[in-house]
Scaffold this motif. Structure first.
Motif, PDB file in Angstrom:
ATOM      1  N   ASN A  46      40.671  37.419  42.579  1.00  0.00           N
ATOM      2  CA  ASN A  46      40.082  36.841  43.948  1.00  0.00           C
ATOM      3  C   ASN A  46      38.474  36.861  43.794  1.00  0.00           C
ATOM      4  O   ASN A  46      37.983  35.756  44.197  1.00  0.00           O
ATOM      5  CB  ASN A  46      40.678  37.571  45.237  1.00  0.00           C
ATOM      6  N   PRO A  47      37.941  37.880  43.266  1.00  0.00           N
ATOM      7  CA  PRO A  47      36.401  37.816  43.251  1.00  0.00           C
ATOM      8  C   PRO A  47      35.841  36.546  42.478  1.00  0.00           C
ATOM      9  O   PRO A  47      34.828  36.128  42.740  1.00  0.00           O
ATOM     10  CB  PRO A  47      36.234  39.242  42.470  1.00  0.00           C
ATOM     11  N   LEU A  48      36.514  36.237  41.544  1.00  0.00           N
ATOM     12  CA  LEU A  48      36.170  35.130  40.738  1.00  0.00           C
ATOM     13  C   LEU A  48      36.665  33.670  41.294  1.00  0.00           C
ATOM     14  O   LEU A  48      36.125  32.482  41.223  1.00  0.00           O
ATOM     15  CB  LEU A  48      36.376  35.090  39.227  1.00  0.00           C
ATOM     16  N   ASP A  63      46.274  24.817  41.032  1.00  0.00           N
ATOM     17  CA  ASP A  63      45.258  25.541  41.290  1.00  0.00           C
ATOM     18  C   ASP A  63      43.917  25.215  40.585  1.00  0.00           C
ATOM     19  O   ASP A  63      43.868  26.085  39.321  1.00  0.00           O
ATOM     20  CB  ASP A  63      45.249  26.769  41.568  1.00  0.00           C
ATOM     21  N   THR A  64      42.995  24.509  40.695  1.00  0.00           N
ATOM     22  CA  THR A  64      41.999  24.076  39.544  1.00  0.00           C
ATOM     23  C   THR A  64      41.184  25.341  39.604  1.00  0.00           C
ATOM     24  O   THR A  64      40.561  25.471  38.547  1.00  0.00           O
ATOM     25  CB  THR A  64      41.334  22.952  40.047  1.00  0.00           C
ATOM     26  N   ALA A  65      40.812  26.043  40.618  1.00  0.00           N
ATOM     27  CA  ALA A  65      39.853  27.352  40.432  1.00  0.00           C
ATOM     28  C   ALA A  65      40.193  28.386  39.695  1.00  0.00           C
ATOM     29  O   ALA A  65      39.702  28.955  38.957  1.00  0.00           O
ATOM     30  CB  ALA A  65      39.386  27.619  41.930  1.00  0.00           C
ATOM     31  N   SER A  66      41.832  28.099  39.684  1.00  0.00           N
ATOM     32  CA  SER A  66      42.272  29.534  38.782  1.00  0.00           C
ATOM     33  C   SER A  66      42.354  29.111  37.342  1.00  0.00           C
ATOM     34  O   SER A  66      41.782  29.998  36.488  1.00  0.00           O
ATOM     35  CB  SER A  66      43.693  29.732  39.187  1.00  0.00           C
ATOM     36  N   ILE A  67      42.400  27.824  37.107  1.00  0.00           N
ATOM     37  CA  ILE A  67      42.286  27.295  35.778  1.00  0.00           C
ATOM     38  C   ILE A  67      40.912  27.316  35.321  1.00  0.00           C
ATOM     39  O   ILE A  67      40.604  27.862  34.198  1.00  0.00           O
ATOM     40  CB  ILE A  67      42.886  26.081  35.721  1.00  0.00           C
TER      41      ILE A  67
END
Length: 177
Positions: A46-48, A63-67
């Protein structure tokens, strides 16, 4: 020095990159989000991921943020290994991107090989076990095994689909190397 590079590289790939890889794979495999291991992965990443999510909205189920977080972590791991002398020479930007992507692909392949070995061992030792780890492994491996089972059904009660998938993944790993 070589042993220190090995330890640091292994820790980076196994602990850090794999956690972010799980963050990407768990929603794609529709893993149970209430699973304790899933919750641990979410909390650790979660922090990133959460700051990136404000800038990068998901595209459908992806989930583009996770990629992007996974790629950032992999790039940081490659950069650190390069600084420690794990990669010879000086990278051009295109070489760096190539090394990051190939290392990430190899990490995904190695992750699935290891997960499939665990899947097989758990099916022999404790079939039908109801544990968070077994449920997570089952959820991650079934999408790979299902198409192979359609082509090669169980023979005499033995499901050889995991063996064929592992052989295929090893061949792919060799081709990439």
């Amino acid at each position: 020095m070589e042993s220190i590079r090995f330890i640091i590289g292994t820790l980076l790939q196994v602990l850090l990159v794999t956690v972010f890889l799980l963050r990407v794979l768990l929603p794609l495999a529709r893993a149970e989000t209430r699973n304790q291991l899933s919750q641990a992965v979410i909390r650790m990443t979660n922090p990133l991921v959460l700051p990136l999510r404000k800038v990068l909205p998901p595209i459908g189920k992806v989930d583009t943020a996770s990629i992007v977080a996974l790629i950032i972590v992999q790039a940081a791991a490659v950069a650190l290994m390069w600084l420690l002398g794990g990669y010879p020479g000086i990278f051009t930007p295109s070489q760096f991107i190539t090394v990051v992507l190939l290392t990430l692909i190899r990490t995904i392949i190695n992750f699935y090989i290891f997960a499939l070995f665990l899947y097989v061992i758990l099916s022999w030792i404790a079939p039908g076990t109801n544990s968070p780890g077994a449920a997570l492994i089952d959820t991650l491996c079934e999408p790979l095994l299902r198409p192979v089972r359609r082509l090669i059904p169980p023979l005499g009660g033995f499901d050889l689909s995991a063996l064929f998938v592992i052989i295929g993944l090893q061949a792919l790993n060799i081709a990439i190397t």
